[in-house]
Enzyme design. Sequence first.
Site, PDB file in Angstrom:
ATOM      1  N   SER A   2       5.372  42.748  -9.696  1.00  0.00           N
ATOM      2  CA  SER A   2       4.136  42.310 -10.351  1.00  0.00           C
ATOM      3  C   SER A   2       3.107  43.432 -10.349  1.00  0.00           C
ATOM      4  O   SER A   2       2.516  43.759 -11.382  1.00  0.00           O
ATOM      5  CB  SER A   2       3.551  41.090  -9.635  1.00  0.00           C
ATOM      6  OG  SER A   2       4.532  40.111  -9.445  1.00  0.00           O
ATOM      7  N   GLY A  48       5.505  41.225  -4.009  1.00  0.00           N
ATOM      8  CA  GLY A  48       4.704  41.384  -5.223  1.00  0.00           C
ATOM      9  C   GLY A  48       4.831  42.778  -5.832  1.00  0.00           C
ATOM     10  O   GLY A  48       3.999  43.178  -6.647  1.00  0.00           O
ATOM     11  N   ASP A  73       9.247  50.266  -8.787  1.00  0.00           N
ATOM     12  CA  ASP A  73       8.923  49.060  -8.015  1.00  0.00           C
ATOM     13  C   ASP A  73       9.591  48.967  -6.643  1.00  0.00           C
ATOM     14  O   ASP A  73       9.374  47.994  -5.925  1.00  0.00           O
ATOM     15  CB  ASP A  73       9.170  47.786  -8.832  1.00  0.00           C
ATOM     16  CG  ASP A  73      10.616  47.353  -8.861  1.00  0.00           C
ATOM     17  OD1 ASP A  73      11.511  48.180  -8.612  1.00  0.00           O
ATOM     18  OD2 ASP A  73      10.855  46.163  -9.146  1.00  0.00           O
ATOM     19  N   GLY A 105       7.787  47.179   0.112  1.00  0.00           N
ATOM     20  CA  GLY A 105       7.422  45.890   0.704  1.00  0.00           C
ATOM     21  C   GLY A 105       8.596  44.940   0.704  1.00  0.00           C
ATOM     22  O   GLY A 105       9.580  45.144  -0.010  1.00  0.00           O
ATOM     23  N   ASP A 139      16.164  51.722   1.083  1.00  0.00           N
ATOM     24  CA  ASP A 139      17.587  51.369   1.035  1.00  0.00           C
ATOM     25  C   ASP A 139      18.222  51.436   2.417  1.00  0.00           C
ATOM     26  O   ASP A 139      18.996  50.555   2.809  1.00  0.00           O
ATOM     27  CB  ASP A 139      18.345  52.308   0.086  1.00  0.00           C
ATOM     28  CG  ASP A 139      18.077  51.950  -1.361  1.00  0.00           C
ATOM     29  OD1 ASP A 139      16.899  51.764  -1.701  1.00  0.00           O
ATOM     30  OD2 ASP A 139      19.042  51.838  -2.129  1.00  0.00           O
ATOM     31  N   GLU A 177      18.057  33.005  -3.254  1.00  0.00           N
ATOM     32  CA  GLU A 177      17.122  33.479  -2.221  1.00  0.00           C
ATOM     33  C   GLU A 177      16.415  32.344  -1.486  1.00  0.00           C
ATOM     34  O   GLU A 177      15.579  32.604  -0.606  1.00  0.00           O
ATOM     35  CB  GLU A 177      16.045  34.375  -2.856  1.00  0.00           C
ATOM     36  CG  GLU A 177      16.554  35.722  -3.334  1.00  0.00           C
ATOM     37  CD  GLU A 177      15.481  36.560  -4.031  1.00  0.00           C
ATOM     38  OE1 GLU A 177      15.717  37.754  -4.227  1.00  0.00           O
ATOM     39  OE2 GLU A 177      14.421  36.012  -4.398  1.00  0.00           O
ATOM     40  N   GLU A 227      13.732  47.701 -10.297  1.00  0.00           N
ATOM     41  CA  GLU A 227      15.077  47.686  -9.708  1.00  0.00           C
ATOM     42  C   GLU A 227      15.917  46.619 -10.415  1.00  0.00           C
ATOM     43  O   GLU A 227      15.390  45.660 -10.965  1.00  0.00           O
ATOM     44  CB  GLU A 227      15.031  47.474  -8.184  1.00  0.00           C
ATOM     45  CG  GLU A 227      14.669  46.109  -7.707  1.00  0.00           C
ATOM     46  CD  GLU A 227      14.591  46.016  -6.175  1.00  0.00           C
ATOM     47  OE1 GLU A 227      14.959  46.957  -5.459  1.00  0.00           O
ATOM     48  OE2 GLU A 227      14.157  44.959  -5.704  1.00  0.00           O
TER      49      GLU A 227
HETATM   50  N1  LIG Z   1      -0.485  38.804  -4.691  1.00  0.00           N
HETATM   51  C1  LIG Z   1       0.138  37.774  -5.259  1.00  0.00           C
HETATM   52  N2  LIG Z   1      -0.515  36.622  -5.449  1.00  0.00           N
HETATM   53  C2  LIG Z   1       0.097  35.560  -5.990  1.00  0.00           C
HETATM   54  N3  LIG Z   1       1.367  35.528  -6.419  1.00  0.00           N
HETATM   55  C3  LIG Z   1       2.066  36.645  -6.267  1.00  0.00           C
HETATM   56  C4  LIG Z   1       1.504  37.835  -5.681  1.00  0.00           C
HETATM   57  N4  LIG Z   1       2.428  38.779  -5.662  1.00  0.00           N
HETATM   58  C5  LIG Z   1       3.525  38.221  -6.196  1.00  0.00           C
HETATM   59  N5  LIG Z   1       3.319  36.953  -6.572  1.00  0.00           N
HETATM   60  C6  LIG Z   1       4.327  36.057  -7.145  1.00  0.00           C
HETATM   61  O1  LIG Z   1       5.392  36.053  -6.204  1.00  0.00           O
HETATM   62  C7  LIG Z   1       6.647  36.153  -6.842  1.00  0.00           C
HETATM   63  C8  LIG Z   1       7.354  37.425  -6.380  1.00  0.00           C
HETATM   64  O2  LIG Z   1       6.696  38.562  -6.899  1.00  0.00           O
HETATM   65  P1  LIG Z   1       7.480  39.886  -7.339  1.00  0.00           P
HETATM   66  O3  LIG Z   1       8.695  39.538  -8.127  1.00  0.00           O
HETATM   67  O4  LIG Z   1       6.466  40.788  -7.957  1.00  0.00           O
HETATM   68  O5  LIG Z   1       7.913  40.434  -5.898  1.00  0.00           O
HETATM   69  P2  LIG Z   1       8.793  41.694  -5.490  1.00  0.00           P
HETATM   70  O6  LIG Z   1       8.140  42.303  -4.321  1.00  0.00           O
HETATM   71  O7  LIG Z   1       9.004  42.564  -6.675  1.00  0.00           O
HETATM   72  O8  LIG Z   1      10.138  41.012  -5.050  1.00  0.00           O
HETATM   73  P3  LIG Z   1      11.607  41.641  -4.848  1.00  0.00           P
HETATM   74  O9  LIG Z   1      11.586  42.465  -3.633  1.00  0.00           O
HETATM   75  O10 LIG Z   1      12.457  40.448  -4.634  1.00  0.00           O
HETATM   76  O11 LIG Z   1      11.954  42.363  -6.087  1.00  0.00           O
HETATM   77  C9  LIG Z   1       6.377  36.106  -8.330  1.00  0.00           C
HETATM   78  O12 LIG Z   1       6.507  34.762  -8.749  1.00  0.00           O
HETATM   79  C10 LIG Z   1       4.920  36.568  -8.448  1.00  0.00           C
HETATM   80  O13 LIG Z   1       4.292  36.001  -9.574  1.00  0.00           O
HETATM   81  N1  LIG Z   2      20.969  44.034   0.920  1.00  0.00           N
HETATM   82  C1  LIG Z   2      20.070  44.632   0.124  1.00  0.00           C
HETATM   83  N2  LIG Z   2      19.941  45.962   0.136  1.00  0.00           N
HETATM   84  C2  LIG Z   2      19.031  46.620  -0.640  1.00  0.00           C
HETATM   85  O1  LIG Z   2      18.936  47.854  -0.616  1.00  0.00           O
HETATM   86  C3  LIG Z   2      18.225  45.822  -1.478  1.00  0.00           C
HETATM   87  N3  LIG Z   2      17.256  46.114  -2.367  1.00  0.00           N
HETATM   88  C4  LIG Z   2      16.860  44.935  -2.891  1.00  0.00           C
HETATM   89  N4  LIG Z   2      17.571  43.919  -2.345  1.00  0.00           N
HETATM   90  C5  LIG Z   2      17.474  42.492  -2.688  1.00  0.00           C
HETATM   91  C6  LIG Z   2      16.280  41.789  -2.126  1.00  0.00           C
HETATM   92  C7  LIG Z   2      15.969  40.768  -3.194  1.00  0.00           C
HETATM   93  O2  LIG Z   2      16.764  39.606  -2.977  1.00  0.00           O
HETATM   94  C8  LIG Z   2      16.407  41.422  -4.481  1.00  0.00           C
HETATM   95  C9  LIG Z   2      15.300  42.079  -5.274  1.00  0.00           C
HETATM   96  O3  LIG Z   2      14.592  43.001  -4.522  1.00  0.00           O
HETATM   97  O4  LIG Z   2      17.357  42.406  -4.105  1.00  0.00           O
HETATM   98  C10 LIG Z   2      18.417  44.445  -1.457  1.00  0.00           C
HETATM   99  N5  LIG Z   2      19.320  43.838  -0.665  1.00  0.00           N
END
Ligand SMILES: Nc1ncnc2c1ncn2[C@@H]1O[C@H](COP(=O)(O)OP(=O)(O)OP(=O)(O)O)[C@@H](O)[C@H]1O
Ligand SMILES: Nc1nc(=O)c2ncn([C@H]3C[C@H](O)[C@@H](CO)O3)c2[nH]1
Length: 214
Positions: free
Chosen positions: A16, A13, A78, A8, A84, A149, A32
Site C-alpha cells: 500500500s 502495509g 515493496d 516489514g 529473504d 494466510e 513482489e
Molecule cells: N496503515 C494502514 N492502515 C489501514 N489499513 C492498512 C494499512 N496498511 C495496510 N492496510 C491494509 O492492510 C492490508 C495489507 O496491506 P498490504 O498488502 O499493503 O501489506 P504488505 O505489507 O504489502 O503485505 P505482504 O507482506 O503480505 O505483501 C490491505 O488490506 C491494506 O489495505
Molecule cells: N516463506 C517466505 N519467504 C519469503 O522470503 C517470503 N517473502 C514473502 N513471503 C510471503 C509472506 C506473505 O504471505 C506473502 C506476501 O508477502 O508472501 C515469504 N514467505
Amino acid sequence: MTVLVLSGAIGAGKSSLTGMIAKELGTKAFYESVDDNPVLPLFYADPSKYAFLLQIYFLNTRFHSIKAALADDNNVLDRSIYEDALFFQMNADMGRANQTEVAIYKDLLANMMQEIKGMPKKNPDLLVHIDVSYDTMIKRITKRGRSYEQIKTDPTLVEYYKNLLKYYGPWYDHYNYSPKIRIDGDKYDFVENPADRKIVIDQIEDKLHEMGKL
Ligand SMILES: Nc1ncnc2c1ncn2[C@@H]1O[C@H](COP(=O)(O)OP(=O)(O)OP(=O)(O)O)[C@@H](O)[C@H]1O
Ligand SMILES: Nc1nc(=O)c2ncn([C@H]3C[C@H](O)[C@@H](CO)O3)c2[nH]1
C-alpha cells in the site's frame, strides 16, 4: 536516481505504502510476486515440503526486480532482498528446511548479493520500515483476506506470525545497507486516513531532504 525499499512483516502495509510513495514521488513501483506466485498457497498448506522451493522462487523473482530497479532511475520496491534470509532462517529454525537446503540457499543468496555489489547502484538509498504489532498485523491480514494466510482456518499461523515479529526487531536494528526510517504502522492508518497518509509521506520526504535526495 533514487531507490527506496520497503520492509516489514506480513500485512504491515508495504505494498500500500509503495503505491503511495510511487505516486507522490513520480517513481516506478515494483511489487513482489504474490497473486501470480504458484508456490505460496502450496507453502501455507505444507510448509515443510515447500519452504525451500518458495524461498528459491522469491529469491529469483526479487533478483529480477532488483536488476530492473537498480538499472533504471527512480524506483520503489515493496520488499527488500535483505528480508529473504530472515524468512528462510526463521523457517529453518522452525524445522522446515534441512541443513543441505539451508547451505544451498545461503550460498545462492551470497552469490546473488555478490552480483548486486557489482551493479552501478549497489544498495537502496533508503529503507522504509513499517513497524506493526501482532494485533495490527492480524487485523490487516484479515482485512486483505488471502485465504491461506488466515489464522481462523490455520491456527498454527499464530505462532508463525508471532515468531516473524520476533525476528524483525533485531533484523531492523542490524540493517545497515542504507539509511533507514521507521514508520509506526499501528499509529498511522495511511490507507484509510488522508491526514495520516500525509504525515507518513512527509516523514519519508523529510528524510530524503535531509539526505540530499530530494
Ligand atoms: N496503515 C494502514 N492502515 C489501514 N489499513 C492498512 C494499512 N496498511 C495496510 N492496510 C491494509 O492492510 C492490508 C495489507 O496491506 P498490504 O498488502 O499493503 O501489506 P504488505 O505489507 O504489502 O503485505 P505482504 O507482506 O503480505 O505483501 C490491505 O488490506 C491494506 O489495505
Ligand atoms: N516463506 C517466505 N519467504 C519469503 O522470503 C517470503 N517473502 C514473502 N513471503 C510471503 C509472506 C506473505 O504471505 C506473502 C506476501 O508477502 O508472501 C515469504 N514467505
